[in-house]
Design a protein around this motif. Structure first.
Motif, short mmCIF file in Angstrom:
data_model
loop_
_atom_site.label_atom_id
_atom_site.label_comp_id
_atom_site.label_asym_id
_atom_site.label_seq_id
_atom_site.Cartn_x
_atom_site.Cartn_y
_atom_site.Cartn_z
N LYS A 134 0.82 -1.21 0.00
CA LYS A 134 0.00 0.00 0.00
C LYS A 134 0.86 1.27 0.00
N ASP A 135 1.87 1.34 0.84
CA ASP A 135 2.66 2.57 0.92
C ASP A 135 3.46 2.81 -0.35
N ALA A 136 3.88 1.74 -1.02
CA ALA A 136 4.62 1.89 -2.27
C ALA A 136 3.71 2.41 -3.38
N ILE A 137 2.48 1.91 -3.43
CA ILE A 137 1.51 2.39 -4.43
C ILE A 137 1.21 3.86 -4.20
N GLU A 138 0.95 4.24 -2.96
CA GLU A 138 0.63 5.64 -2.65
C GLU A 138 1.80 6.56 -3.01
N ALA A 139 3.02 6.11 -2.73
CA ALA A 139 4.19 6.92 -3.05
C ALA A 139 4.28 7.16 -4.56
N GLU A 140 4.02 6.12 -5.36
CA GLU A 140 4.08 6.25 -6.81
C GLU A 140 2.98 7.18 -7.33
N LEU A 141 1.75 7.00 -6.84
CA LEU A 141 0.64 7.85 -7.28
C LEU A 141 0.90 9.31 -6.95
N ASN A 142 1.34 9.58 -5.73
CA ASN A 142 1.52 10.97 -5.31
C ASN A 142 2.73 11.63 -5.96
N ALA A 143 3.75 10.84 -6.25
CA ALA A 143 4.90 11.40 -6.95
C ALA A 143 4.52 11.85 -8.35
N ARG A 144 3.60 11.12 -8.98
CA ARG A 144 3.22 11.44 -10.35
C ARG A 144 2.05 12.42 -10.45
N PHE A 145 1.07 12.30 -9.55
CA PHE A 145 -0.20 13.00 -9.80
C PHE A 145 -0.73 13.85 -8.65
N ALA A 146 0.06 14.08 -7.61
CA ALA A 146 -0.44 14.89 -6.49
C ALA A 146 -0.76 16.32 -6.93
N ASP A 147 0.02 16.87 -7.86
CA ASP A 147 -0.27 18.23 -8.33
C ASP A 147 -1.61 18.30 -9.04
N PHE A 148 -1.99 17.21 -9.70
CA PHE A 148 -3.25 17.18 -10.45
C PHE A 148 -4.43 16.85 -9.56
N ALA A 149 -4.31 15.84 -8.72
CA ALA A 149 -5.45 15.32 -7.97
C ALA A 149 -5.40 15.61 -6.48
N GLY A 150 -4.25 16.09 -5.97
CA GLY A 150 -4.08 16.20 -4.54
C GLY A 150 -3.48 14.92 -3.98
N GLU A 151 -3.09 14.95 -2.72
CA GLU A 151 -2.54 13.76 -2.09
C GLU A 151 -3.59 12.65 -2.03
N MET A 152 -3.18 11.43 -2.30
CA MET A 152 -4.10 10.29 -2.36
C MET A 152 -3.67 9.20 -1.39
N GLN A 153 -4.65 8.59 -0.75
CA GLN A 153 -4.42 7.42 0.09
C GLN A 153 -5.35 6.30 -0.38
N LEU A 154 -4.82 5.09 -0.53
CA LEU A 154 -5.64 3.96 -0.97
C LEU A 154 -6.77 3.70 0.01
N ASP A 155 -7.94 3.38 -0.54
CA ASP A 155 -9.12 3.08 0.28
C ASP A 155 -9.74 1.78 -0.22
N GLY A 156 -8.97 0.72 -0.20
CA GLY A 156 -9.45 -0.57 -0.68
C GLY A 156 -8.43 -1.21 -1.59
N PRO A 157 -8.64 -2.48 -1.95
CA PRO A 157 -7.66 -3.21 -2.77
C PRO A 157 -7.66 -2.70 -4.21
N PRO A 158 -6.48 -2.51 -4.81
CA PRO A 158 -6.41 -2.11 -6.22
C PRO A 158 -6.60 -3.31 -7.14
N LEU A 159 -6.82 -3.03 -8.41
CA LEU A 159 -6.90 -4.09 -9.40
C LEU A 159 -6.34 -3.59 -10.71
N SER A 160 -6.16 -4.49 -11.66
CA SER A 160 -5.69 -4.13 -13.00
C SER A 160 -6.39 -5.01 -14.02
#
Length: 412
Positions: A253-279
């Motif tokens: 979870k912390d690795a996913i959040e770090a990647e999301l926020n490094a790329r898109f925090a300026d666009f979407a704001g800081e993000m924290q996972l709220d459930g299991p991801p999928l692909s």
């Protein structure tokens, strides 16, 4: 061991093969319209549904159709109004990133207060449709029933199930997904392509309010979108190269959040996972025909498109509305709803729209998923025109929200 044999069932007017949102909504609406319906559901007859963490953007016209099934009140506390759409071109630009924004104000003022659509959790939608299915008179629901083959003739169709039962029907609706066994049994070919991309999807908590706005950022590798959920939450979809999305979804979870926020925090704001991801992989697949002998194809059985702008499921609901209309019109004029003439009317109505939407989503993905110096000014001009030219903006908003006069009656 003695083999159990079943006599053919009493004939029904419509047999629906496949019980996802498209199949169940069709079965409910057809039964409510007075048709004798059998729903063939391959899911196990006992046990809970598989958890589905996706969230669907159900646009205005599709939400009207779903409300006609009677499930609206049950979902009232689980949906989020979609108040606007905002698209921004990422990459590098000399004069700032161009964007286009649509809101409820761009739609017909007669529909005051009705949003562009609703964000609906996939699991909640399926559960509500299932409960409604069990309540409808004239609807026979066969759980744990799997299609194995079909024969058709002038008088109707006979569907064979894996357990030996035979279902007779005047019309068969193939709602059994991208690998449709019904479509394959008819020999209807498909065309399409794999995108070489997958979508990483997850629910997140945002650090700033979304105000019911769906936002999409086009990056050179593909779009990144946040879709509003109840509270200060969103469902995000990030298009990535095949393999990258699958790898990201398996990280802590912390690795996913770090990647999301490094790329898109300026666009979407800081993000924290709220459930299991999928692909899941991206493919486009269009059936060569939307109708065959005694059979109509709907939803992913007829067309799987790029999920850009969330139009895939909404195309399926358009199919549902169109088939209900042509069946009802046939009955009122004394025609057989499963006849070639009636099914030709269904195909004529839905074929062009589904193919045109698939091509449009494919073109947008190709045009925006790059940092091409020649394409950037052209797509910037297109976004600016869509944002500043009011008649164009209103037309695009009506198209995106399925709020047009030529649509099926249940969507108007």
């Amino acid at each position: 061991m003695t083999e159990t044999r079943f006599a053919p069932s009493a004939p029904c007017e419509l047999a629906v093969v496949g019980a996802g949102p498209v199949g169940t909504s069709l079965a409910i609406l057809a039964a409510q319209a007075g048709f004798a319906v059998t729903l063939i559901d391959g899911r196990p007859a006992t046990g809970a549904n598989t958890t589905d963490t996706r969230t669907f953007a159900v646009v205005r016209g599709s939400w009207r159709l779903l409300r006609a099934t009677g499930i609206g009140p049950e979902l009232a506390d689980q949906t989020t109004p979609l108040n606007g759409l905002d698209a921004e071109d990422g990459g590098t630009h000399w004069f700032g990133a161009p964007h286009a924004a649509f809101s409820t104000e761009d739609l017909d003022p007669d529909a005051s207060g009705e949003p562009l659509g609703q964000m609906v959790p996939a699991g909640a939608l399926q559960a509500a449709l299932d409960r409604r299915t069990a309540e409808i008179p004239g609807l026979t629901w066969l759980r744990g029933a799997r299609f194995s083959g079909m024969t058709t003739g002038p008088g109707g169709a006979e569907i064979s199930l894996e357990d030996g039962r035979v279902i007779r029907a005047g019309l068969v609706a193939a709602c059994d997904g991208i690998h449709s066994a019904v479509r394959q049994s008819l020999g209807i070919p498909t065309e399409g392509r794999a995108y070489g991309k997958s979508v990483f999807a997850a629910d997140v908590t945002l650090s700033r309010p979304h105000h019911g706005i769906a936002r999409q950022l086009f990056t050179p590798e593909g779009p990144f979108a946040t879709l509003p959920l109840p509270g200060n939450r969103a469902n995000l979809a990030w298009y990535m190269k095949t393999g990258a999305a699958e790898t990201l979804a398996k990280l802590p979870k912390d690795a996913i959040e770090a990647e999301l926020n490094a790329r898109f925090a300026d666009f979407a704001g800081e993000m924290q996972l709220d459930g299991p991801p999928l692909s899941y992989p991206l493919v486009m697949q269009i059936a060569g025909k939307m109708a065959g002998p005694r059979t109509a194809l709907l939803g992913d059985a007829a067309h799987r498109i790029n999920p850009l702008a969330g139009q895939g499921l909404n195309l399926g609901f358009k199919d549902v509305g169109a088939l209900i209309d042509v069946m009802t019109e046939a009955r009122e004029t004394g025609l057989d709803p499963g006849s070639d003439t009636v099914l030709a009317r269904y195909q004529e109505w839905r074929r062009f729209d589904s193919a045109a939407t698939a091509m449009a989503m494919d073109l947008i993905d190709r045009a925006f998923s790059n940092d091409n110096a020649f394409l950037k000014p052209l797509r910037g001009l297109a976004l600016t025109a869509a944002n500043r030219i009011a008649p164009l903006r209103r037309a695009l908003a009506r198209q995106a929200s399925a709020d047009q006069a030529h649509l099926p009656s249940l969507m108007r």
